[in-house]
Design a protein around this motif. Structure first.
Motif, PDB file in Angstrom:
ATOM      1  N   LEU A 229      43.617 -75.809 113.402  1.00  0.00           N
ATOM      2  CA  LEU A 229      42.884 -75.573 112.161  1.00  0.00           C
ATOM      3  C   LEU A 229      42.812 -74.077 111.852  1.00  0.00           C
ATOM      4  O   LEU A 229      42.962 -73.658 110.705  1.00  0.00           O
ATOM      5  N   VAL A 230      42.587 -73.295 112.913  1.00  0.00           N
ATOM      6  CA  VAL A 230      42.526 -71.847 112.718  1.00  0.00           C
ATOM      7  C   VAL A 230      43.859 -71.341 112.176  1.00  0.00           C
ATOM      8  O   VAL A 230      43.916 -70.547 111.234  1.00  0.00           O
ATOM      9  N   ARG A 231      44.947 -71.859 112.760  1.00  0.00           N
ATOM     10  CA  ARG A 231      46.283 -71.418 112.326  1.00  0.00           C
ATOM     11  C   ARG A 231      46.604 -71.882 110.918  1.00  0.00           C
ATOM     12  O   ARG A 231      47.002 -71.107 110.068  1.00  0.00           O
ATOM     13  N   SER A 232      46.437 -73.189 110.668  1.00  0.00           N
ATOM     14  CA  SER A 232      46.911 -73.731 109.388  1.00  0.00           C
ATOM     15  C   SER A 232      46.084 -73.260 108.204  1.00  0.00           C
ATOM     16  O   SER A 232      46.612 -73.118 107.111  1.00  0.00           O
ATOM     17  N   TYR A 233      44.779 -73.072 108.404  1.00  0.00           N
ATOM     18  CA  TYR A 233      43.935 -72.764 107.267  1.00  0.00           C
ATOM     19  C   TYR A 233      43.380 -71.351 107.296  1.00  0.00           C
ATOM     20  O   TYR A 233      42.608 -70.974 106.411  1.00  0.00           O
TER      21      TYR A 233
ATOM     22  N   HIS B 191      34.259 -71.613 112.572  1.00  0.00           N
ATOM     23  CA  HIS B 191      34.427 -72.627 111.535  1.00  0.00           C
ATOM     24  C   HIS B 191      35.097 -73.869 112.094  1.00  0.00           C
ATOM     25  O   HIS B 191      34.638 -74.996 111.887  1.00  0.00           O
ATOM     26  N   SER B 192      36.210 -73.672 112.792  1.00  0.00           N
ATOM     27  CA  SER B 192      36.923 -74.841 113.309  1.00  0.00           C
ATOM     28  C   SER B 192      36.075 -75.538 114.366  1.00  0.00           C
ATOM     29  O   SER B 192      36.150 -76.759 114.514  1.00  0.00           O
ATOM     30  N   PHE B 193      35.242 -74.765 115.086  1.00  0.00           N
ATOM     31  CA  PHE B 193      34.348 -75.389 116.063  1.00  0.00           C
ATOM     32  C   PHE B 193      33.418 -76.377 115.371  1.00  0.00           C
ATOM     33  O   PHE B 193      33.272 -77.520 115.799  1.00  0.00           O
ATOM     34  N   THR B 194      32.809 -75.945 114.277  1.00  0.00           N
ATOM     35  CA  THR B 194      31.899 -76.817 113.543  1.00  0.00           C
ATOM     36  C   THR B 194      32.638 -78.008 112.945  1.00  0.00           C
ATOM     37  O   THR B 194      32.142 -79.132 112.980  1.00  0.00           O
TER      38      THR B 194
ATOM     39  N   LYS C  13      42.933 -80.421  99.867  1.00  0.00           N
ATOM     40  CA  LYS C  13      44.039 -81.058  99.127  1.00  0.00           C
ATOM     41  C   LYS C  13      43.788 -81.073  97.632  1.00  0.00           C
ATOM     42  O   LYS C  13      44.721 -81.019  96.834  1.00  0.00           O
ATOM     43  N   GLU C  14      42.505 -81.207  97.236  1.00  0.00           N
ATOM     44  CA  GLU C  14      42.193 -81.431  95.832  1.00  0.00           C
ATOM     45  C   GLU C  14      42.051 -80.152  95.045  1.00  0.00           C
ATOM     46  O   GLU C  14      41.796 -80.204  93.843  1.00  0.00           O
ATOM     47  N   THR C  15      42.165 -79.009  95.704  1.00  0.00           N
ATOM     48  CA  THR C  15      41.917 -77.775  94.975  1.00  0.00           C
ATOM     49  C   THR C  15      42.955 -76.725  95.325  1.00  0.00           C
ATOM     50  O   THR C  15      43.589 -76.792  96.373  1.00  0.00           O
ATOM     51  N   ARG C  16      43.075 -75.743  94.406  1.00  0.00           N
ATOM     52  CA  ARG C  16      44.011 -74.670  94.700  1.00  0.00           C
ATOM     53  C   ARG C  16      43.315 -73.526  95.409  1.00  0.00           C
ATOM     54  O   ARG C  16      43.954 -72.574  95.811  1.00  0.00           O
ATOM     55  N   LYS C  17      42.015 -73.639  95.548  1.00  0.00           N
ATOM     56  CA  LYS C  17      41.259 -72.561  96.190  1.00  0.00           C
ATOM     57  C   LYS C  17      41.729 -72.401  97.634  1.00  0.00           C
ATOM     58  O   LYS C  17      42.134 -73.350  98.286  1.00  0.00           O
ATOM     59  N   GLU C  18      41.617 -71.165  98.112  1.00  0.00           N
ATOM     60  CA  GLU C  18      41.986 -70.917  99.513  1.00  0.00           C
ATOM     61  C   GLU C  18      41.001 -71.592 100.459  1.00  0.00           C
ATOM     62  O   GLU C  18      39.797 -71.511 100.249  1.00  0.00           O
ATOM     63  N   PRO C  19      41.514 -72.179 101.517  1.00  0.00           N
ATOM     64  CA  PRO C  19      40.631 -72.841 102.491  1.00  0.00           C
ATOM     65  C   PRO C  19      39.536 -71.919 103.006  1.00  0.00           C
ATOM     66  O   PRO C  19      38.399 -72.346 103.213  1.00  0.00           O
ATOM     67  N   ARG C  20      39.884 -70.646 103.179  1.00  0.00           N
ATOM     68  CA  ARG C  20      38.901 -69.704 103.719  1.00  0.00           C
ATOM     69  C   ARG C  20      37.695 -69.581 102.802  1.00  0.00           C
ATOM     70  O   ARG C  20      36.587 -69.282 103.250  1.00  0.00           O
TER      71      ARG C  20
END
Lengths: 485, 172
Positions: free
Chosen positions: A341-345, A351-354, A370-377
């Motif tokens: 999760l840390v790598r992909s997003y 964050h990935s811990f939670t 998936k539903e948005t263009r916003k950055e995952p961060r």
């Protein structure tokens, strides 16, 4: 649990403060007593049938309906080992970096109790199937509870053993009712070394173990249903000195209570010693090393490293456990998932811990992404802080979240585009009932598309109410019309 | 007792059955008054001499009701499906004979022993038994609504009031 929530957050802060104070004291005054916690965990193996018989493993069945002649300990019956249980124990051991004993033995542990019809439990006392592993777990610490602290606890051994039946005590009629449905179900007993010092660490370790077992499919790990039973051995001592007398905390059926019970016991012992009293050890009498004999009906359990080491006569037979195949077939463990999760997003470790720690939260987050263009961060804070915080406040699980991932994605897009302020977005995400009822965006949007002007007005009014009249009405109306056309 | 049944297919009469049978054989052959209703003629399996053995329960009013199945209940496995026979030293055989009080120093006896300790059989994870509460519950003198009944345990449980106060003190 609902009414517990405010007290829970209060006591969480109390305990983190307790640990903080204890830690400070340890550094400045090494003569202070600190807690030492070791866990013994019994994990019910997720299999169709029991460890030594072909009767079904089930929950909530009519009393004594999942019992074979062997489980009832009738004379003339013999144990026959279930291959799936051996594989489950070996997979768990591999996931926890244990050394597998290629040859292990079964023993009988004798004690008298009504829910143990044979008078003994088949276990592995002389040599367990796996030894010397470790479990890496994390805590969210620091003042804001957003710093990852990584710890490990050593696993002394993992052994296969039988579960006992269930006793229901009827004090009024002075009798005990016995249900043998659980008698003979396979258990993995995991013994951890006393590498922990407080309830919070123990709860975090248990949570991580739950996630590992669930990922492997070897145990469902539900503490309230008794699939994961934790006994804590607690003592106090001054660092550097020898360990104190330990007491046991048993029959814990939730991680929350585990943490509290351990901290209470540490506190109780510290206070007792402070008053000059001794700590009394009231352990079970059958915990002593006597009462064991080798199980005469079972030869040693042999596990093979790879297909090459299996004797010619056995290859292709069903009854062979090969480590190589099991190692290759291990699913993605929680630690690997977090790293992914840390790598992909591009997330931070906390964050990935939670995300992984809360059931279903990772799936929810990935659906929003998936539903948005916003950055995952930029999305993660909304999910782990706002949404999760409010879910916890209302004591809801992620599966019961009234805001769907697409609704949240829409909301955040509106916020990103500046059409609504963050305050509004936060209020929506706060899940207060009035907001939830009317702002289920997808439903309202669909109704609008059917030309229902009333809904448009209702949405307008709602936005105005939420923004306290600050939003430009013309802009809001055109925006809503645009969004729903 | 050698746990040989679950290993391989050919039926063997367990050693702890042979002894009482032999005793009864000698006893029956010396007695003249035999109550016909309590005499059962037992036919042995194909691997043993075909002389019938008579079992007499002279002073019992119950009919002889053997739990030993009349025909073998397992399927034989081929030799190639199991690992090779381990070697058993004669010292060990000596000790075992003394413990079991059975003479099995014949070739057949040793083969029987070695086969018993060859390999732990692992069963597949399918449901094959259970669901027989109606057979198990009648075995007990007392039952209460499909539960077995036992006397109360010897651990004094806290009474309701005590338990509530214990829990109260556990909250910070």
């Amino acid at each position: 649990p609902g009414r517990d929530a405010p007290a829970q957050s209060r006591s969480n802060r109390t305990f983190s403060m307790l640990e903080y104070v204890l830690a400070c004291l340890c550094r400045s005054r090494p003569h202070e007593l600190v807690g030492v916690v070791g866990l013994e965990i019994h994990a019910q193996i997720q299999s169709n049938t029991k460890l030594f018989s072909g009767s079904k493993v089930g929950f909530s069945a009519p009393p004594n309906s999942l019992v074979s002649f062997f489980d009832a300990s009738l004379p003339g019956t013999l144990p026959v080992l279930n291959r799936r249980c051996v594989e489950a124990a070996v997979m768990t051991a591999l996931a926890l970096n244990c050394t597998i004993n290629k040859k292990s033995f079964f023993d009988r542990k004798h004690y008298f109790y009504a829910d143990l019809p044979a008078g003994y439990q088949i276990t592995q006392q002389r040599r367990a199937v796996a030894v010397d592993g470790q479990l890496a777990y994390s805590l969210l610490g620091g003042r804001k509870r957003n710093q990852i602290q990584s710890r490990t606890v050593r696993i002394k051994q993992i052994q296969l053993e039988q579960d006992s039946g269930k006793s229901l005590h009827d004090d009024q009629r002075s009798q005990t009712l016995i249900d043998l449905n659980r008698a003979g179900v396979g258990l993995m007993e995991l013994v951890m070394e006393p590498d922990m010092s407080c309830g919070e660490q123990a709860a975090a370790a248990v949570r991580e173990l739950q996630l590992v077992l669930q990922a492997l499919g070897t145990c469902q790990g539900n503490m309230s249903e008794g699939q994961l039973r934790v006994d804590a051995n607690v003592s106090v001592h001054r660092p550097g000195e020898e360990l104190g007398v330990r007491t046991e905390v048993k029959n814990i059926n939730s991680a929350r209570f585990l943490s509290r019970a351990i901290d209470y016991e540490i506190q109780r012992q510290i206070e007792a010693l402070g008053r000059g009293e001794a700590v009394l050890n009231e352990t079970r009498t059958y915990d002593s090393k006597s009462g064991f004999m080798p199980e005469p009906n079972l030869p040693p359990l042999v596990v093979y490293e790879d297909r090459g080491s299996v004797p010619a006569g056995l290859l292709g037979a069903e009854g062979v456990v090969v480590l190589e195949g099991l190692r290759e077939g291990l699913p993605e463990l929680p630690s690997v998932k977090r790293a992914r999760l840390v790598r992909s997003y591009g997330l931070l470790p906390e964050h990935s811990f939670t995300l992984v720690n809360e059931d279903g939260l990772m799936e929810y987050f990935e659906a929003v992404v998936k539903e948005t263009r916003k950055e995952p961060r930029k999305l993660i804070g909304w999910v782990t802080n706002e949404l999760l915080g409010h879910l916890k406040h209302h004591n809801l699980s992620v599966s019961k979240c009234p805001v769907s991932p697409s609704a949240l994605a829409e909301l955040l897009e509106l916020q990103e585009a500046g059409h609504i302020s963050s305050t509004v977005a936060k209020q929506v995400a706060s899940l207060s009932p009035s907001v939830c009822d009317s702002v289920s965006l997808s439903v309202s949007v669909r109704a609008l598309q059917e030309g229902n002007k009333k809904v448009l007005n209702r949405l307008m009014g709602l936005v105005q109410k939420e923004t306290k009249g600050r939003a430009d009405p013309v802009l809001v109306r055109s925006l809503l019309e645009e969004k729903t056309s | 007792m050698l746990g040989i049944h679950q290993i391989y297919g050919r039926r063997r009469v367990q050693l702890n059955i042979i002894l009482p049978l032999l005793c009864r054989y000698y006893y029956a052959s010396r007695t003249d008054n035999m109550l016909s209703t309590n005499v059962k003629t037992l036919r042995k399996t194909r691997n043993t001499p075909s002389r019938p053995v008579t079992v007499a329960r002279l002073y019992s009013s119950n009919k002889h009701n053997s739990k030993v199945p009349k025909v073998p209940t397992w399927e034989p496995l081929g030799e190639d499906r199991i690992p090779s026979l381990p070697q058993v030293s004669s010292d060990l055989v000596d000790k075992l004979e003394r413990l079991a009080l059975v003479d099995f120093r014949t070739k057949e006896g040793l083969v029987c022993l070695e086969r018993a300790i060859r390999q732990l059989f692992l069963r597949g994870d399918t449901v094959t038994e259970g669901d027989c509460a109606e057979k198990l519950l009648p075995l007990s003198n007392t039952t209460v609504e499909e539960y077995f009944v036992a006397p109360p345990g010897n651990i004094p449980l806290p009474r309701r009031e005590e338990r509530a106060s214990m829990l109260k003190h556990s909250e910070f």
